[in-house]
Design an enzyme around this catalytic site. Structure first.
Site: not given
Ligand SMILES: *Cc1c(COP(=O)(O)O)cnc(C)c1O
Length: 430
Positions: A100, A122, A389
């Site tokens: 993010k 938000e 992610s």
């Molecule tokens: C917020 C988040 C997501 C989901 O958000 P996307 O916009 O779909 O990428 C995925 N993995 C992590 C670690 C997150 O914090």
């Protein structure tokens, strides 16, 4: 071409000028907000071609976030799965522990260039709020985060983080007191003073230009990964896998591979407690066309068009809509979307931790779970690249409390090989 950070981006040059990906996307807002969005779109158009903006972002990515994030060949996991080689793009190693920060830095930098004093947003579980508060602290901007009052109580550590970072956390006490109401409150606050503030959305949703802009800021993931695979293995992966909440890490990863027709792309959605349980957030699998938060996309809704409540073990995937470009890529068959249950995600959480010493976020665990299945399907000699992610530190207490390993038995409906695989892992270290 939109050449933000040397994008190797889809030649279809999407979205069009009005923000459409095929029929999805656009701006569905009251007139006053439409004008505000136009201002943001114009500013983005200008700065995304400004070398000094791009250089500042590139430098922050390198020296602050720690980019490029590595690609790691997960050899033990690959061996245990007994199929294709599995590679992980390590977004969990970024400063703040997830992807993010990539778009929050971009959005905050844009706010600064536009002369805004304050960024607002938000947040549901608080992950986006923390990433934006981080970027605001770095760039000397004020930061207001709107958060449902129930979430404020539930997510105390992230509320504290935002406060330590200097952000103001504003509890929203209307409606269900959760994410959807927080979005509404943040939009209203934005309308009150669009001159000094800017809304920084948390994923590739919302009205144009947000789905495009957030994708572009996240495309650094895919651009790096494509080059890294070529450097490491002298070939592209056969398949790329990423989890989809709103869809920002997935769009960032996929954008670099869309033109590579031989690379299969797979998005992974949260099936929660099962697709028929009503407790899931599998928007592409189960959603219908509709308008949510200013954009036309697939939305989980009832027969009357009311947005349905959603659920996932991973709060970052818990959203009833999805980015319009995902709906488009689904409609043309370029990306396949697959549901993964809570339980399968928890298995992957344990498996990756024990096989590789990497504790994944529960969101990312969905991608790992599907990636392992896919590696088994594709077989030896093939290569699967998974976007990891974020890191799972935030989820450890919850998993230990609700899914303790000792009592852990996989469900019967999980394919046999995968079950064997899980048993193998459990047996080896227990
Ligand atoms: C917020 C988040 C997501 C989901 O958000 P996307 O916009 O779909 O990428 C995925 N993995 C992590 C670690 C997150 O914090």
């Amino acid at each position: 071409m939109r050449n933000l950070v040397n994008l190797h981006i889809n030649t279809e040059n999407m979205p069009d000028e009005k923000g459409y990906f095929g029929k999805f996307g656009g701006v569905y807002l009251p007139e006053e907000l439409e004008k505000v969005m136009k201002e943001v779109a114009d500013a983005y158009e200008k700065f995304s071609h400004d070398p000094s903006f791009l250089e500042e972002l590139r430098e922050l990515n390198a020296t602050y976030t720690g980019r490029p994030s590595p690609i790691y060949h997960a050899k033990r996991l690959s061996l245990a799965a007994g199929g294709a080689d599995i590679y992980l793009k390590r977004e969990d190693l970024n400063h703040t522990g997830a992807h993010k920060v990539n778009h929050c830095l971009g959005e905050a930098l844009l706010a600064k260039r536009m002369g805004k004093k304050k960024v607002i947003a938000e947040t549901g579980a608080g992950q986006h709020g923390v990433a934006l508060a981080t970027a605001a602290a770095l760039l000397g901007l004020e930061c207001d985060i709107y958060m449902g009052a129930i979430d404020v109580k539930k997510e105390a550590p992230n509320v504290s983080r935002m406060k330590v970072l200097g952000a103001k956390v504003i509890p929203v006490t209307r409606g269900t007191q959760t994410l959807k109401d927080a979005v509404d409150a943040a939009f209203e606050a934005y309308l009150e003073d669009p001159i000094n503030q800017i809304y920084c959305i948390g994923t590739v949703v919302g009205p144009h230009p947000f789905p495009m802009m957030v994708r572009d800021f996240q495309s650094v993931i895919g651009t790096e990964a494509r080059e890294q695979m070529l450097d490491m293995e002298a070939q592209l992966p056969d398949a790329v896998v990423a989890c989809v909440g709103g869809g920002s890490n997935a769009m960032g990863m996929f954008s670099a591979f869309i033109d590579d027709k031989d690379v299969a792309l797979h998005g992974v959605e949260p099936a929660g407690k099962g697709l028929d349980s009503g407790l899931h957030a599998a928007t592409i699998t189960k959603g219908k066309e509709g308008i949510l938060h200013g954009t036309l996309s697939l939305v989980l809704q009832d027969d009357k068009g009311e947005t349905l409540p959603v659920y996932s073990i991973a709060s970052g995937l818990d959203y009833p809509g999805v980015g319009p470009q995902h709906s488009y890529l689904h409609s043309i068959g370029r990306v396949n979307y697959h549901p993964i249950t809570d339980r399968e995600a928890v298995e992957a959480f344990y498996v990756l931790s024990r096989m590789e010493g990497i504790i994944p976020a529960l969101e990312s665990s969905h991608a790992v779970a599907y990636g392992v299945k896919l590696a088994q399907e594709l077989g030896k000699g093939k290569k699967v690249l998974i976007c990891l992610s974020g890191r799972g530190d935030k989820d450890i207490d919850f998993v230990m409390e609700h899914y303790p390993l000792q009592e852990y038995e996989p469900e019967d409906n999980i394919q046999d090989e995968y079950k064997e695989f899980i048993k193998h892992i459990g047996g080896e270290k227990n």
